[in-house]
Design a protein around this motif. Structure first.
Motif, short mmCIF file in Angstrom:
data_model
loop_
_atom_site.label_atom_id
_atom_site.label_comp_id
_atom_site.label_asym_id
_atom_site.label_seq_id
_atom_site.Cartn_x
_atom_site.Cartn_y
_atom_site.Cartn_z
N GLN A 151 0.86 -1.18 0.00
CA GLN A 151 0.00 0.00 0.00
C GLN A 151 0.89 1.23 0.00
O GLN A 151 1.83 1.31 0.78
N ALA A 152 0.64 2.15 -0.90
CA ALA A 152 1.41 3.41 -0.95
C ALA A 152 0.41 4.56 -0.95
O ALA A 152 -0.18 4.87 -1.98
N GLY A 153 0.19 5.14 0.21
CA GLY A 153 -0.82 6.18 0.34
C GLY A 153 -2.18 5.59 -0.01
O GLY A 153 -2.53 4.51 0.42
N ASP A 154 -2.94 6.30 -0.82
CA ASP A 154 -4.24 5.81 -1.28
C ASP A 154 -4.12 5.10 -2.62
O ASP A 154 -5.11 4.78 -3.25
N PHE A 155 -2.89 4.86 -3.06
CA PHE A 155 -2.64 4.30 -4.38
C PHE A 155 -2.88 2.80 -4.35
O PHE A 155 -2.22 2.08 -3.62
N GLY A 156 -3.81 2.32 -5.16
CA GLY A 156 -4.17 0.90 -5.14
C GLY A 156 -3.18 -0.01 -5.83
O GLY A 156 -2.95 -1.13 -5.39
N ASP A 157 -2.58 0.44 -6.93
CA ASP A 157 -1.70 -0.42 -7.72
C ASP A 157 -0.24 -0.10 -7.38
O ASP A 157 0.38 0.74 -8.02
N ALA A 158 0.30 -0.78 -6.35
CA ALA A 158 1.68 -0.52 -5.92
C ALA A 158 2.35 -1.84 -5.53
O ALA A 158 1.70 -2.78 -5.10
N ALA A 159 3.66 -1.87 -5.71
CA ALA A 159 4.45 -3.05 -5.35
C ALA A 159 5.80 -2.59 -4.82
O ALA A 159 6.24 -1.46 -5.08
N GLU A 160 6.46 -3.48 -4.07
CA GLU A 160 7.79 -3.17 -3.52
C GLU A 160 8.75 -4.29 -3.90
O GLU A 160 8.42 -5.47 -3.81
N TRP A 161 9.97 -3.88 -4.28
CA TRP A 161 11.04 -4.82 -4.64
C TRP A 161 12.21 -4.51 -3.71
O TRP A 161 12.71 -3.39 -3.68
N ASP A 162 12.66 -5.51 -2.95
CA ASP A 162 13.79 -5.35 -2.02
C ASP A 162 14.94 -6.26 -2.44
O ASP A 162 14.72 -7.42 -2.79
N TYR A 163 16.16 -5.72 -2.37
CA TYR A 163 17.34 -6.51 -2.67
C TYR A 163 18.58 -5.82 -2.12
O TYR A 163 18.55 -4.66 -1.73
N THR A 164 19.71 -6.55 -2.12
CA THR A 164 21.00 -6.01 -1.71
C THR A 164 21.99 -6.28 -2.84
O THR A 164 21.92 -7.32 -3.48
N TYR A 165 22.87 -5.32 -3.09
CA TYR A 165 23.89 -5.50 -4.13
C TYR A 165 25.20 -4.93 -3.62
O TYR A 165 25.24 -4.24 -2.61
N LEU A 166 26.30 -5.24 -4.32
CA LEU A 166 27.61 -4.72 -3.97
C LEU A 166 27.92 -3.50 -4.84
O LEU A 166 28.02 -3.62 -6.06
N ARG A 167 28.03 -2.33 -4.23
CA ARG A 167 28.40 -1.11 -4.95
C ARG A 167 29.88 -1.17 -5.25
O ARG A 167 30.68 -1.44 -4.37
N GLY A 191 31.48 -3.33 -6.46
CA GLY A 191 32.01 -4.67 -6.21
C GLY A 191 32.50 -4.91 -4.81
O GLY A 191 33.04 -5.96 -4.51
N ARG A 192 32.30 -3.93 -3.88
CA ARG A 192 32.85 -4.16 -2.53
C ARG A 192 31.96 -3.68 -1.39
O ARG A 192 31.95 -4.28 -0.34
N ASP A 193 31.21 -2.60 -1.56
CA ASP A 193 30.39 -2.07 -0.47
C ASP A 193 28.93 -2.48 -0.65
O ASP A 193 28.30 -2.11 -1.65
#
Length: 190
Positions: free
Chosen positions: A126-142, A144-146
């Motif tokens: 849910q994003a405010g009153d916006f009905g069509d919303a999704a969330e994508w979570d991930y981790t990456y290496l900036r 190649g190291r951080d």
């Protein structure tokens, strides 16, 4: 002997005697008052700054916009439809991209599949009153190291996907997530 030199020596000796006497009696100078707390990323004001994505009239109806609350006081850059807000290691970015999918969840899933991010999750939110919303979570290496942790909110807007991207080092991600939570209070099209 020079009178100025003697006078300076006498004044210096007097100051030294006062300082020694103060410590000799065991008295300590009063502690300095602590500085006021610096504003954190979650206490910065949000009410006055909005990033807007406007959509033209559709089928004779009136146009509408998506308005995203963004942090005031952060450094900001705009490039085409992308707006990047930075404060230290934190990034809040908004963008509008075309999609061929019909909803935000499918749109983010398609982007995630192309990115090949291990351990990534795409889910409806849910994003405010916006009905069509999704969330994508991930981790990456900036660089190649951080490691960097990322959450992207996608808002379905016809043939476009408006995104809100929050990025921070893992140790700062959860404590400063209020930045993303505030940005998710988007206005719904009406």
């Amino acid at each position: 002997m020079n009178k100025k030199l003697v006078g300076s020596a006498v004044v210096g000796a007097a100051i030294l005697a006062i300082v020694v006497a103060q410590f000799w009696r065991g008295e300590e100078a009063p502690a300095a008052a602590p500085p006021p707390p610096a504003p954190t990323t979650t206490t910065l004001p949000y009410q006055a700054t909005l990033e807007a994505y406007n959509f033209p009239d559709v089928a004779g109806g009136r146009g509408w916009s998506i308005q995203i609350p963004v942090p005031s006081g952060w450094s900001v850059t705009h490039e085409n439809d992308r707006a990047s807000y930075r404060s230290g290691h934190l990034l809040l970015e908004t963008d509008k991209v075309p999609i061929s999918q019909e909803d935000a969840l499918s749109g983010l899933q398609a982007i995630a599949a192309k990115a090949h991010q291990d351990g990534s999750v795409v889910k409806p939110v849910q994003a405010g009153d916006f009905g069509d919303a999704a969330e994508w979570d991930y981790t990456y290496l900036r660089d190649g190291r951080d490691p960097e942790r990322v959450a992207i909110i996608g808002l379905g807007a016809g043939d476009s996907l408006v995104t809100i991207r929050y990025e921070a080092p893992p140790a700062e991600f959860d404590p400063d997530r209020g930045v993303l939570d505030a940005a998710m209070k988007v206005s719904a099209p009406g």
